[in-house]
Scaffold this active site. Structure first.
Site, PDB file in Angstrom:
ATOM      1  N   SER A 242      26.141  29.325 -29.427  1.00  0.00           N
ATOM      2  CA  SER A 242      25.092  28.782 -30.303  1.00  0.00           C
ATOM      3  C   SER A 242      23.728  29.052 -29.692  1.00  0.00           C
ATOM      4  CB  SER A 242      25.198  27.257 -30.493  1.00  0.00           C
ATOM      5  OG  SER A 242      26.269  26.932 -31.342  1.00  0.00           O
ATOM      6  N   SER A 280      29.244  30.190 -33.886  1.00  0.00           N
ATOM      7  CA  SER A 280      27.960  30.027 -33.219  1.00  0.00           C
ATOM      8  C   SER A 280      26.965  29.356 -34.162  1.00  0.00           C
ATOM      9  CB  SER A 280      27.445  31.404 -32.794  1.00  0.00           C
ATOM     10  OG  SER A 280      26.360  31.302 -31.910  1.00  0.00           O
ATOM     11  N   GLU A 282      23.501  28.936 -35.028  1.00  0.00           N
ATOM     12  CA  GLU A 282      22.215  29.584 -34.751  1.00  0.00           C
ATOM     13  C   GLU A 282      21.204  29.028 -35.749  1.00  0.00           C
ATOM     14  OE1 GLU A 282      22.658  33.596 -33.474  1.00  0.00           O
ATOM     15  OE2 GLU A 282      24.551  33.048 -32.522  1.00  0.00           O
TER      16      GLU A 282
END
Lengths: 364, 364, 364, 364
Positions: A242, A280, A282
């Protein structure tokens, strides 16, 4: 094992077309302050809290314009829904580990109640902004070590001036492209138009994504060059990762423009090697403290100064390069770390990196 | 002035971690075909139409799953709203200049009415997918030269096999980072999981964005190296630009997954140097032809095979590198062009580019 | 002052075209269970926690498909970003007051860590789903009364079967259109297609929005009729409000379809009188437990059964009417309440309501 | 068969809490003008074009702020992507049938090129806003009858003043809840704050959605009451439908606020009986002409007056009731129509409707 760490610019790599501000940090945006509380305890606690205060006043009463963008939503910034709806930020922003979002949110509520006894009575309630990445490779995350006093310490230590990078605050246990990373920051002074106007833009990341083979420095595939040295290195499992990025500016831009600016931060994340993996988170949060929106306003209509949309291109370009440099700073400033379950994560080797960058000097 | 053009891979630059398909083109995705109609007339008409057919059957009756992403919405893909709502594509996709979107949409309606007299009677109406970029620097766009027969020609010439690149079809008058560009394509064969599964993914772009100083080849800042040679070059005005990217795959992915894949295409656009300028329409359309959704289905429930979300990472990484290579192919395959208002746009000089890439060989 | 409360259907008002399930509650969707912990302490604590468990198994390991929609984002459902990205729900859903979101999130993390010691080690971390409304008119919200044991009690008391409504759980201190409200629920059995298929759909709301003048029952402007009786009533301040709605179904629909279904819940909210005020967080979370998505899956491709999009219309219509009835049930089942700062909020007077509904009987 | 048509307010039904403007039409918003071109030819052509001009000046050079919302995207408003990105409207808005979107877009391009020879040269290109519904039950849509002169006629006939409703312009062949409908409009004068400020808000719809059983007038289930009279009536097929709504205001609100206002229009659509069917394109476009954004601006920063977010609630409430009334006006003003394939669509019977409304008089 550890070595003297340097910021990426000290290695001779200047990313992009614009000049950094004096500190090359998000705190170059006037009024922005940053505080860290770092927890490194025993062999298994490697975590912390980072606090970003958007303006020098009291952000609950003097709110700033906010926006954001979700590149991949396998993560959380609590409170983002309201920021996107209202285009306002009215609390400090905290960064921490995934399982401490609730604790940090709860602690920030209590912190704000202490400061503002009118909350929930004469004044509205608040929804804190708390972002997270998963540090469970190095940190015994299930221990849920963050307590109120850590949140308070991060908030109370928030200052303008230089920002500690690498293994600090929320970034303490974070990893990027299989190297130790964490907190990184960078800034740019961006000239706009022909009248000598310029604005400052700064990015702070808690960086925790990616695979070594994809890591780029200024476009250079550094990860592939370094990878042969790490054949026996036990890396963390795929699904981790992340990045939370905070972009701040003193340019007078509105919340739609902040949403658009935040999208360009995602392009900057992409340039360092992220493919925004399935697991992840983001997420980008942006704010401008050029205009403040008081909690209590007389009258019905406000007059706002706004940068024209067609003049935003330099800010867009700057958002990309500042993000790129902030991530590389997180990598370059972080030191080797051992932690939970005997996991060891090496810092990126600056000596070898320097060699690669020197070789490429004429090409960058 | 013109020189023998080559695709970027022929210059020795291999982008990314995966292998291209046999044609290194969107047509490596089985069933996908592409047709161009190129209009180069007199000194001022430099435009055309490109048609992408998503499957070998009849896409009106055998619909494919679709999705998309808007990086910057200063552009148009007519019909995208329905694609995003239904997750379906039910017409060919056309690419053309901005002022011919209506004409192409109207022509595609007529073309489909001819093929399917049941439209608007026994069967539903259609909303064509038509994307655009602004080619008005080289093309006298106000002449609105595209007519029905050009649309028909593009559709009827659609074939599998190699795809013409550069100054063809909708890309005829397009420019990227101040060099002549237009249509480009690339593909990847992407292994998934441990059972020897692999899928093909292809991208086709109509590329028309950016500034020379930002142009990167495999991360290398080629634009900055070339820029000193173009001091006297009169470039087009700032506000122009755009890119439409079409991503196709035979992986069995659903429309949400296609939306997510399309977001990664945006990261690929960013890697070549786009900052997604205010006036640039950067729009991605994605489709998978692994499942078809018949217009008429008996029963209420369908059984679909879907790739697991957590197995998509290789496709995400591949989407980025394929997009990057498709854009670079558009640049490398386009030739110098003179056109409207005596504007001249040079092709990127392959000899100099080759020198730069050779110097960097050990670094890429 | 208080009177025997009844559900709206007992007053003779049948909303919509479909029949409710046996309980007329979200728990008619097989596997769904609901638990409340209600805090009514002293003169000023009027709050609580409601827990919704999406399936009879362990939702961390047997995840369900999820989606949502934000009608007005002046509120928070922590964890919604991940639900929207992945189309999955992997924790129970909690509903509480605004300033206890962090506490509930933190408590749910701890609850899940107890049940699943593999979290953060062998298995991924979790991001809990916690929604809120602001109950600060009746509840001394700044006291932050919710503690771990309340969350645990709500979770541990979760059952199928009838669902307590009105002043219970997270709804304890909530108000709708100036009358006391809180938790309400309703369900429908929805026939699909011609093969005798039918599915159950249920809605649970924590309802806390609106103004008396806008309140409608089955389209009837009941609020306007009742308003003259409340001239001296001191109402809560304008900026308060919100509604969180949870929609559950056993129809095999995917996450995009759940997003679309959630949008129709917003239309149902609108029909009862909401104009989605600036300060009102009107947020919908939806799930289908027809398919489960195991945390650990062998292989790369799954086979899913999905209801065809074109067969969803009855579910859309049912979502609206079920939401409408759930909100009205919250109003009809809530009792008068006095609380913080000597505020008193009356229940909607069922006797007068009955008179109005009877008058309109032939018109509804 | 036909009877004297009346607007819904003439039947004694006043929707909502605010007063209409003098014309009870979108043209009450100063500067807004509307033109229709109606095509009723032979037994099978029942279609047309409606043009809405957002301000009294030249919208290409004096752009207005714009926004929108997609309730269900099974439809098209070409150009909406750019409106959402830039928050600007720079062309007239056209409404027509689904298969004529391309033709109208192409015609509007030509119309604007005639007026502005600088387009594509000194000035930017344009992307027209063209919305559609499917009128193929009454109109031989495959005949694609709309030509340039019809678009030109709609544009050139645009005037302030009263707006023709029902079977006119783009609404000529449209149907709502199985009754003949088409174009409808309404307006409100909305007081804001305590200083005697007020703004005008107007809605124009091209209404074409729904089923008789769901039709509500002011909350009253009129459709269910009328349905027994239509047992032998052959209705159009399920999948048809849509509504395009245009909301205009002279309140100084920005594009985010217009997006939010447009969402409330969707609630108004819902109140008349729409469940936003799978095949229904329910799309809203909003604009404010209080501020204009010149195409060419000196300097970098503009000063804008903006209504405070927290003062928008009356506009939100007004958006809902104005939309509701605009749809009902479309129904009440449309006359019976026979058309393509011997289809006959009855107008809603005003005499019976009047009886129902009279019965309910004391209840509404």
């Amino acid at each position: 094992m550890s070595q003297q760490r340097k910021r990426v610019r000290e290695l001779g790599l200047s990313i992009g077309r614009f000049q950094p501000g004096p500190l090359n940090a998000i705190t170059d945006v006037k009024g922005v302050s940053v505080g860290h509380c770092t927890l490194i305890e025993g062999t298994d606690v490697r975590t912390g809290v980072t606090a970003i205060l958007p303006n020098s006043g009291d952000v609950y009463h003097q709110r700033v314009l906010g926006g954001g963008f979700v590149l991949n939503g396998a993560g959380e910034v609590s409170g983002l829904t309201q920021t996107m709806e209202w285009g306002l930020i009215e609390t400090p922003i905290l960064l921490t580990n995934t399982l401490s979002v609730g604790k940090c949110s709860d602690s920030l509520v209590k912190y704000m109640l202490n400061k503002h006894p009118s909350i929930g009575n004469r004044h509205d309630v608040v929804i804190p902004l708390v972002g997270e990445c998963d540090d469970s490779w190095l940190n015994n995350i299930a221990k849920t070590s963050i307590r109120y006093e850590h949140v308070e310490a991060a908030l109370n230590s928030a200052r303008g001036g230089p920002v500690a990078e690498g293994n600090v605050g929320g970034g303490t246990g974070m990893i990027t492209c299989d190297f130790k990373a964490g907190i990184g920051t960078s800034s740019r002074v961006v000239p706009i138009g022909k009248d000598g106007l310029s604005f400052t833009l700064g990015v702070l990341v808690m960086s925790n994504f990616g695979e070594m083979q994809d890591l780029c420095f200024g476009g250079l595939h550094v990860g592939r060059r370094l990878e042969p040295d790490y054949k026996s290195y036990v890396r963390r499992r795929e699904n981790y990762g992340s990045i939370i990025a905070i972009i701040a500016t003193d340019a007078p831009i509105n919340s739609i423009q902040l949403n658009r600016l935040s999208k360009r931060v995602a392009l900057g994340i992409g340039r360092t090697g992220s493919y925004a993996g399935h697991g992840s988170g983001e997420i980008v949060v942006g704010f401008s403290n050029a205009n403040t929106v008081p909690r209590e306003i007389k009258g019905d209509i406000v007059t706002l100064k706004e940068l024209l949309d067609q003049k935003l291109n330099p800010l867009y370009a700057a958002a990309i390069e500042t993000t790129e440099e902030a991530i590389l700073n997180a990598l370059c400033m972080a030191e080797d770390m051992s932690g939970y379950d005997d996991h060891i994560v090496p810092a990126i080797p600056l000596d070898k990196l320097q060699v690669i960058l020197d070789q490429a000097k004429d090409l960058l």
